[in-house]
Scaffold this active site. Structure first.
Site, PDB file in Angstrom:
ATOM      1  N   PRO A 162       4.881  -4.329  -1.613  1.00 53.00           N
ATOM      2  CA  PRO A 162       4.836  -3.898  -2.476  1.00 53.00           C
ATOM      3  C   PRO A 162       4.438  -4.066  -3.334  1.00 53.00           C
ATOM      4  O   PRO A 162       5.034  -5.040  -3.770  1.00 53.00           O
ATOM      5  CB  PRO A 162       5.854  -2.871  -2.202  1.00 53.00           C
ATOM      6  CG  PRO A 162       6.877  -4.286  -1.822  1.00 53.00           C
ATOM      7  CD  PRO A 162       6.099  -4.466  -0.657  1.00 53.00           C
ATOM      8  N   GLY A 163       3.689  -3.166  -4.000  1.00 54.78           N
ATOM      9  CA  GLY A 163       3.327  -3.105  -5.594  1.00 54.78           C
ATOM     10  C   GLY A 163       3.327  -1.776  -6.502  1.00 54.78           C
ATOM     11  O   GLY A 163       4.608  -2.806  -6.624  1.00 54.78           O
ATOM     12  N   CYS A 202     -16.330   5.756 -25.339  1.00 54.97           N
ATOM     13  CA  CYS A 202     -17.175   6.494 -25.170  1.00 54.97           C
ATOM     14  C   CYS A 202     -18.025   7.036 -23.996  1.00 54.97           C
ATOM     15  O   CYS A 202     -19.049   5.659 -23.446  1.00 54.97           O
ATOM     16  CB  CYS A 202     -18.780   5.433 -26.354  1.00 54.97           C
ATOM     17  SG  CYS A 202     -18.004   5.558 -27.916  1.00 54.97           S
ATOM     18  N   GLU A 203     -17.280   7.368 -23.203  1.00 56.13           N
ATOM     19  CA  GLU A 203     -17.101   7.353 -21.990  1.00 56.13           C
ATOM     20  C   GLU A 203     -17.604   9.314 -21.578  1.00 56.13           C
ATOM     21  O   GLU A 203     -15.720   9.151 -21.946  1.00 56.13           O
ATOM     22  CB  GLU A 203     -16.502   7.094 -20.505  1.00 56.13           C
ATOM     23  CG  GLU A 203     -17.086   5.548 -21.355  1.00 56.13           C
ATOM     24  CD  GLU A 203     -17.639   4.751 -20.096  1.00 56.13           C
ATOM     25  OE1 GLU A 203     -18.482   5.669 -19.029  1.00 56.13           O
ATOM     26  OE2 GLU A 203     -18.799   3.467 -20.356  1.00 56.13           O
ATOM     27  N   GLY A 224       0.890  -0.864  -0.147  1.00 52.31           N
ATOM     28  CA  GLY A 224       0.184   0.349  -0.069  1.00 52.31           C
ATOM     29  C   GLY A 224       1.054   1.084  -0.522  1.00 52.31           C
ATOM     30  O   GLY A 224      -0.118   2.133   0.790  1.00 52.31           O
ATOM     31  N   TYR A 255      -1.189  -1.107 -11.956  1.00 53.52           N
ATOM     32  CA  TYR A 255      -2.903  -0.987 -12.132  1.00 53.52           C
ATOM     33  C   TYR A 255      -2.764  -0.456 -13.273  1.00 53.52           C
ATOM     34  O   TYR A 255      -4.271   0.375 -13.141  1.00 53.52           O
ATOM     35  CB  TYR A 255      -3.075  -0.311 -10.838  1.00 53.52           C
ATOM     36  CG  TYR A 255      -2.859  -0.830  -9.504  1.00 53.52           C
ATOM     37  CD1 TYR A 255      -3.256  -2.702  -9.573  1.00 53.52           C
ATOM     38  CD2 TYR A 255      -1.799  -0.524  -8.595  1.00 53.52           C
ATOM     39  CE1 TYR A 255      -3.211  -3.085  -8.407  1.00 53.52           C
ATOM     40  CE2 TYR A 255      -1.328  -1.186  -7.482  1.00 53.52           C
ATOM     41  CZ  TYR A 255      -1.855  -2.711  -7.259  1.00 53.52           C
ATOM     42  OH  TYR A 255      -1.525  -3.027  -6.342  1.00 53.52           O
ATOM     43  N   TYR A 283     -11.144   5.606  -9.680  1.00 48.35           N
ATOM     44  CA  TYR A 283     -10.649   6.142  -7.926  1.00 48.35           C
ATOM     45  C   TYR A 283     -10.143   7.474  -8.062  1.00 48.35           C
ATOM     46  O   TYR A 283     -10.145   8.466  -7.211  1.00 48.35           O
ATOM     47  CB  TYR A 283      -8.804   5.775  -7.616  1.00 48.35           C
ATOM     48  CG  TYR A 283      -9.351   3.723  -7.644  1.00 48.35           C
ATOM     49  CD1 TYR A 283     -10.002   3.104  -7.042  1.00 48.35           C
ATOM     50  CD2 TYR A 283      -8.066   3.796  -8.705  1.00 48.35           C
ATOM     51  CE1 TYR A 283      -9.477   1.516  -7.432  1.00 48.35           C
ATOM     52  CE2 TYR A 283      -8.083   2.341  -8.865  1.00 48.35           C
ATOM     53  CZ  TYR A 283      -9.072   1.931  -7.863  1.00 48.35           C
ATOM     54  OH  TYR A 283      -8.641  -0.090  -7.855  1.00 48.35           O
TER      55      TYR A 283
END
Ligand SMILES: Cc1ncc(COP(=O)(O)O)c(C=O)c1O
Ligand SMILES: N[C@@H](CCCC[NH3+])C(=O)O
Length: 443
Positions: A301-302, A370-371, A258, A400, A343
């Site tokens: 950790p990532g 299309c958003e 994190g 991510y 997020y």
């Protein structure tokens, strides 16, 4: 041979959002790992992801140095490929996997199973079978119903080493959707309700399982060391209580991952050394307070290992003024980076591959999907003369993005090129229309 004059990046203000190897090249170019980003975009097309191998390895080593004697396992969910599995294994890290797929990839590269931790709030029978078959070092139990299910399948003769994932009731993380240490979400077993304590008792009663310790993971993009200090204290308190009630001294404590990285210049993000020091200090203090022998520490950790090593490259497709806003639309978007729409994550971008003397103006970088929410970066300073065909580079794109990339609008997921020492290597090719169609059963 042309002589290229390279400069560090004073104009970027905060080089820390870029890989340490990033230097300015001729004609507005940017080099990462000694390789021209404009050249890579020309060769592989856009959108394109670039991963600086040296940055990944350096950051992996920084984590090992930050917690001497501890185990550092890289969280594969941030991004995993065969090459990345090799890099983290070679650097001496373990691996946190949360599916049979991630596990099989790691095993296909000879990753030592003993250094693998399996997570998941809802592990499938396939996940558990794969973990048991390969003999992963630890399986982290995340729910009551998993205990008997897992115990029933341990092939024996040795018991499977497990941990219990505890919900310590600590709020941390950049956005409510990535906070996992608080009550009222799907992960872990609550400390305050007594669920964690019940689970510990149940696991201890299973001869096929060997409870080696406790785990907690507070959330993601945590920019302060404080929550980790509180978690260490609370978890050691719980370890001491388990010793008191059950007479067992659990030897391991995994405090999860994190750890934040900067996405924008000036974003707070303690270095691994600072996180490590605070966690070690607090662990020692808590162990002294509870008169508990220091458990073997694991961290996961990532993002902190891989996010700063990645740069996303996009080609500008259109520039549009709408009221007082300027929208710079590029050829990627939420299908390769869903983080802003999920997020509200903030990013910066810079033009590469062309010099411009035009004044800078604030623009919103949007994707091609299309958003209306398909925004990649807001309030970005870009030259006023930015136009279709220009290239944009987005730093801190290593975690991510590709691991959460989708098939939305059938645009195909971008390729990934690793760079190091002036050389590039294609790790993932572009997903083609044929790839997208291959899964469909012919009508
Ligand atoms: C159990 C666990 N460990 C480690 C991580 C890695 O998190 P991060 O990439 O923020 O370090 C995660 C994801 O949040 C996780 O769920
Ligand atoms: N996917 C999230 C982090 C959560 C990671 C896994 N628990 C992000 O992009 O920030």
């Amino acid at each position: 041979m042309t002589t290229v004059s390279l400069a560090s990046l004073p104009e970027l203000g905060a080089p820390s959002v870029w890989p340490a190897s990033a230097v300015s090249g001729p004609a507005g170019d940017l080099l990462v790992g000694g390789v021209s980003l404009a050249g890579l975009a020309g060769q592989y097309g856009t959108p394109l992801y670039v991963l600086d191998e040296t940055e990944v390895r350096t950051r992996a080593r920084a984590w090992l140095r930050a917690v001497p004697g501890a185990e550092v396992v890289y969280a594969a969910k941030a991004f995993l490929s065969r090459a990345v599995a090799d890099w983290v294994r070679e650097e001496g890290l373990g691996l946190d996997v949360c599916s049979a797929g991630e596990l099989e990839l790691a095993m296909s590269r000879g990753f030592p199973a003993a250094r693998i931790v399996m997570h998941g709030n809802a592990k499938s029978p396939e996940d558990l079978r794969a973990a048991l078959r390969h003999g992963v070092g630890r399986i982290v139990i995340d729910s009551d119903c998993e205990i008997a299910r897992l115990a029933a399948h341990v092939p024996g003769p040795d018991p499977q080493r497990v941990m219990v994932r505890v919900l310590p009731g600590i709020e941390a993380g950049a956005h409510h959707k990535i906070r996992t240490g608080t009550e009222g979400q799907k992960f872990g077993l609550s400390l305050t309700s007594g669920d964690a304590e019940d689970a510990v008792a149940r696991v201890l009663g299973q001869p096929r399982l060997e409870l080696v310790g406790l785990h907690c993971h507070l959330g993601s993009q945590i920019a302060s060391t404080e929550p980790y200090a509180r978690a260490a204290h609370r978890m050691v308190g719980f370890l001491a209580r388990i010793r008191e009630r059950h007479g067992v001294t659990l030897p391991e404590l995994d405090l999860g991952g994190g750890f934040a990285v900067p996405y924008l210049p000036g974003d707070p993000a303690p270095a691994p050394a600072a996180f490590g020091r605070r966690i070690r200090d607090e662990l020692a203090r808590a162990c002294a307070e509870f008169d508990f022998p220091e458990p073997r520490l694991t961290l996961e950790p990532g993002r902190s290992v891989i996010a700063p090593a990645g740069v996303a490259l996009y080609r500008v497709l259109s520039v549009k003024r709408s009221g007082r806003e300027v929208f710079v639309a590029v050829d990627g978007g939420m299908s390769d980076n869903p983080r802003p729409s999920l997020y509200g994550a903030r990013y910066t971008a810079r033009m590469v591959g062309r010099s411009s003397a035009a004044p800078m103006r604030t623009a919103t970088v949007v994707g091609r999907h299309c958003e209306a929410g398909d925004v990649l970066a807001e309030s970005v300073e870009l030259p006023e003369d930015i136009r279709p065909g220009d290239l944009l580079a987005v730093p801190a794109s290593g975690a991510y993005h590709l691991s959460m990339a989708s098939g939305y609008n059938l645009v195909g997921r971008p390729p990934l090129v690793a760079v190091a020492g002036g050389q590039e290597r294609l790790l993932l090719r572009r997903e083609t229309f044929e790839d997208c169609m291959r899964r469909e059963v012919t009508p």
